[in-house]
Design a protein around this motif. Sequence first.
Motif, PDB file in Angstrom:
ATOM      1  N   ARG B 176     -11.145  -5.510 -12.843  1.00  0.00           N
ATOM      2  CA  ARG B 176     -11.648  -6.882 -12.768  1.00  0.00           C
ATOM      3  C   ARG B 176     -10.752  -7.672 -11.817  1.00  0.00           C
ATOM      4  N   PRO B 177     -11.357  -8.337 -10.837  1.00  0.00           N
ATOM      5  CA  PRO B 177     -10.551  -9.193  -9.950  1.00  0.00           C
ATOM      6  C   PRO B 177     -10.177 -10.476 -10.706  1.00  0.00           C
ATOM      7  N   VAL B 178      -8.893 -10.809 -10.725  1.00  0.00           N
ATOM      8  CA  VAL B 178      -8.414 -11.965 -11.497  1.00  0.00           C
ATOM      9  C   VAL B 178      -7.649 -12.913 -10.572  1.00  0.00           C
ATOM     10  N   PRO B 179      -7.959 -14.213 -10.619  1.00  0.00           N
ATOM     11  CA  PRO B 179      -7.184 -15.162  -9.817  1.00  0.00           C
ATOM     12  C   PRO B 179      -5.732 -15.176 -10.293  1.00  0.00           C
ATOM     13  N   PRO B 180      -4.782 -15.342  -9.373  1.00  0.00           N
ATOM     14  CA  PRO B 180      -3.357 -15.326  -9.761  1.00  0.00           C
ATOM     15  C   PRO B 180      -3.032 -16.311 -10.878  1.00  0.00           C
ATOM     16  N   THR B 181      -3.712 -17.449 -10.895  1.00  0.00           N
ATOM     17  CA  THR B 181      -3.419 -18.454 -11.924  1.00  0.00           C
ATOM     18  C   THR B 181      -3.889 -18.024 -13.303  1.00  0.00           C
ATOM     19  N   ARG B 182      -4.694 -16.984 -13.379  1.00  0.00           N
ATOM     20  CA  ARG B 182      -5.206 -16.525 -14.674  1.00  0.00           C
ATOM     21  C   ARG B 182      -4.681 -15.150 -15.060  1.00  0.00           C
ATOM     22  N   LEU B 183      -3.773 -14.615 -14.239  1.00  0.00           N
ATOM     23  CA  LEU B 183      -3.285 -13.262 -14.497  1.00  0.00           C
ATOM     24  C   LEU B 183      -2.539 -13.182 -15.832  1.00  0.00           C
ATOM     25  N   CYS B 203      -1.653  -3.711 -11.967  1.00  0.00           N
ATOM     26  CA  CYS B 203      -2.176  -4.899 -11.280  1.00  0.00           C
ATOM     27  C   CYS B 203      -1.803  -4.780  -9.813  1.00  0.00           C
ATOM     28  N   GLY B 204      -2.760  -5.022  -8.934  1.00  0.00           N
ATOM     29  CA  GLY B 204      -2.444  -5.036  -7.506  1.00  0.00           C
ATOM     30  C   GLY B 204      -2.932  -3.797  -6.780  1.00  0.00           C
ATOM     31  N   ASP B 205      -2.093  -3.316  -5.861  1.00  0.00           N
ATOM     32  CA  ASP B 205      -2.454  -2.257  -4.909  1.00  0.00           C
ATOM     33  C   ASP B 205      -3.200  -1.082  -5.543  1.00  0.00           C
ATOM     34  N   PRO B 206      -4.483  -0.907  -5.188  1.00  0.00           N
ATOM     35  CA  PRO B 206      -5.256   0.202  -5.778  1.00  0.00           C
ATOM     36  C   PRO B 206      -4.700   1.571  -5.432  1.00  0.00           C
ATOM     37  N   SER B 207      -4.003   1.695  -4.288  1.00  0.00           N
ATOM     38  CA  SER B 207      -3.541   3.018  -3.859  1.00  0.00           C
ATOM     39  C   SER B 207      -2.480   3.566  -4.808  1.00  0.00           C
ATOM     40  N   ALA B 208      -1.844   2.684  -5.597  1.00  0.00           N
ATOM     41  CA  ALA B 208      -0.874   3.164  -6.579  1.00  0.00           C
ATOM     42  C   ALA B 208      -1.541   4.035  -7.632  1.00  0.00           C
ATOM     43  N   ALA B 225     -14.827  -9.858  -4.824  1.00  0.00           N
ATOM     44  CA  ALA B 225     -13.676 -10.638  -5.273  1.00  0.00           C
ATOM     45  C   ALA B 225     -13.524 -11.893  -4.428  1.00  0.00           C
ATOM     46  N   GLU B 226     -12.913 -12.921  -5.003  1.00  0.00           N
ATOM     47  CA  GLU B 226     -12.513 -14.095  -4.222  1.00  0.00           C
ATOM     48  C   GLU B 226     -11.249 -13.738  -3.429  1.00  0.00           C
ATOM     49  N   PRO B 227     -10.964 -14.471  -2.348  1.00  0.00           N
ATOM     50  CA  PRO B 227      -9.860 -14.065  -1.445  1.00  0.00           C
ATOM     51  C   PRO B 227      -8.515 -13.889  -2.142  1.00  0.00           C
ATOM     52  N   ASP B 228      -8.167 -14.760  -3.082  1.00  0.00           N
ATOM     53  CA  ASP B 228      -6.845 -14.657  -3.706  1.00  0.00           C
ATOM     54  C   ASP B 228      -6.809 -13.723  -4.919  1.00  0.00           C
ATOM     55  N   ASP B 229      -7.958 -13.229  -5.337  1.00  0.00           N
ATOM     56  CA  ASP B 229      -7.993 -12.417  -6.559  1.00  0.00           C
ATOM     57  C   ASP B 229      -7.074 -11.196  -6.479  1.00  0.00           C
TER      58      ASP B 229
END
Lengths: 273, 273
Positions: B176-183, B203-208, B225-229
């Motif tokens: 789920r893409p989550v805005p940084p303010t809601r992480l 959370c973050g880089d999918p390649s991990a 996703a929104e740009p900052d998600d």
Amino acid sequence: MNRTDDLPVTLVDEHAHAWTPRAARARFRAGLTGATAGVAAGHTQANLIAVPADWAYDMLLFCQRNPKPCPVLDVTDAGSWTTPLAAGADLRTDLPRYRVWRDGELADEPTDVLGYWREDLVAFLIGCSFTFEWALSGAGVPLRHIEQGRNVPMYVTSRQCRPAGRLRGPMVVSMRPVPPTRLAAAIRESSLLPAVHGSPVHCGDPSALGIDDLARPDFGDPVTAEPDDIPVFWACGVTPQAAVAASRPPFALTHAPGQMFLTDARDEQYRVA
Amino acid sequence: MNRTDDLPVTLVDEHAHAWTPRAARARFRAGLTGATAGVAAGHTQANLIAVPADWAYDMLLFCQRNPKPCPVLDVTDAGSWTTPLAAGADLRTDLPRYRVWRDGELADEPTDVLGYWREDLVAFLIGCSFTFEWALSGAGVPLRHIEQGRNVPMYVTSRQCRPAGRLRGPMVVSMRPVPPTRLAAAIRESSLLPAVHGSPVHCGDPSALGIDDLARPDFGDPVTAEPDDIPVFWACGVTPQAAVAASRPPFALTHAPGQMFLTDARDEQYRVA
């Protein structure tokens, strides 16, 4: 048979909170016995139950269906006495004291089970409420049994577990007297550790659980409460032993109540938030 | 074979959040299909995997050893299609769509499994992250896949589960893409529901996680996703299907990804604090 039921089980050592789990296991392997409350501060303690492979599915399902008393931390492959939770440990020797069960009857209480081990045994490590005592203590909850140098009191309740295959039996609980001003902290801190029994199953009147007399626990030692203390009951990992007594598998090995297996895991690993 | 992989799976109904679980099951029994994200607000959803009794211990142990992707909510007795989690439900008919597996290969995707049921099947109901979406939503976390009317995207990762007996395989995750303010809220709310996958695994880089392209999920639909998600990954109950594909038991029945079983249980029952 080496039976210890009628003797009070004292804490292993007043300095044992500072031992490493590995050092604790080495001392128990060398023959030290006693209740492990307070040993190796911050490390996860575990109940042990080993049953023949033919009974392993019933036991695992019994644990799944009764997660409050039986939260499973690890299950060994048949015949193995090692666990990834404790490097170099030997489940046959590294607990302070064991119980040997034949047809649901207690047959021995040795300090190792090298002579009882079988190639078909599957060992279950089940979370122990001693694990969350450090969190309680850190939140200002007094631990009466440790203050008094005793094993925690445990009681067989009138509450039946959900059966699984051939296994059935009552829930066993441990009890800690908690001052009313610390009740919320005790509930909050233990709730965050569901892998080691989580939140209490009951607070207050013991008769709601079918317990007649707090001064006469079924396992462990009675503790002296302060006048305002509320008895708080947590589901207990001795429950599988009650299931063994009720369901009579041909053979089982367990820890002796209160004399647990020390893992290398840190309590924090099991904290959900 | 009735194969739906190449078709987008839309949400079952825009008003489905207000259905009762019983009403939802009745509609799925009558043939309705679709992703169940958002259905029967506040009720616990479950993944299904049924295997022959001969494989049940391995599956239960696999779940115990991999509790983040495979938190077990219930296990049926062999041959039974009922569960105490849903009064009057029939596990053979009450899911929107099923998958039938033979020797690890997908053999059919029917809307019921009456014709495939066997007397030796043991069914596992495994927690689903759709369950905590209401808690996320209540904490202000937007749910992009629901906003966009799509199934949640799921990915097979490079992270291997701990094997159990004959079962092995990779962990599957939902994203789920989550805005940084809601992480923080997303992590906090899901952490309190360990029975439905709990906190994120990454959370973050999918390649991990060995995920090359978020736009090409292995199951479900891509979401915008929104740009900052930040992409947030939770362990997913499709993981047992990946174990079936990797380990090739002779037979298995599962739900189709995203098309879950609706239980009567309330999410609150699984909240630890």
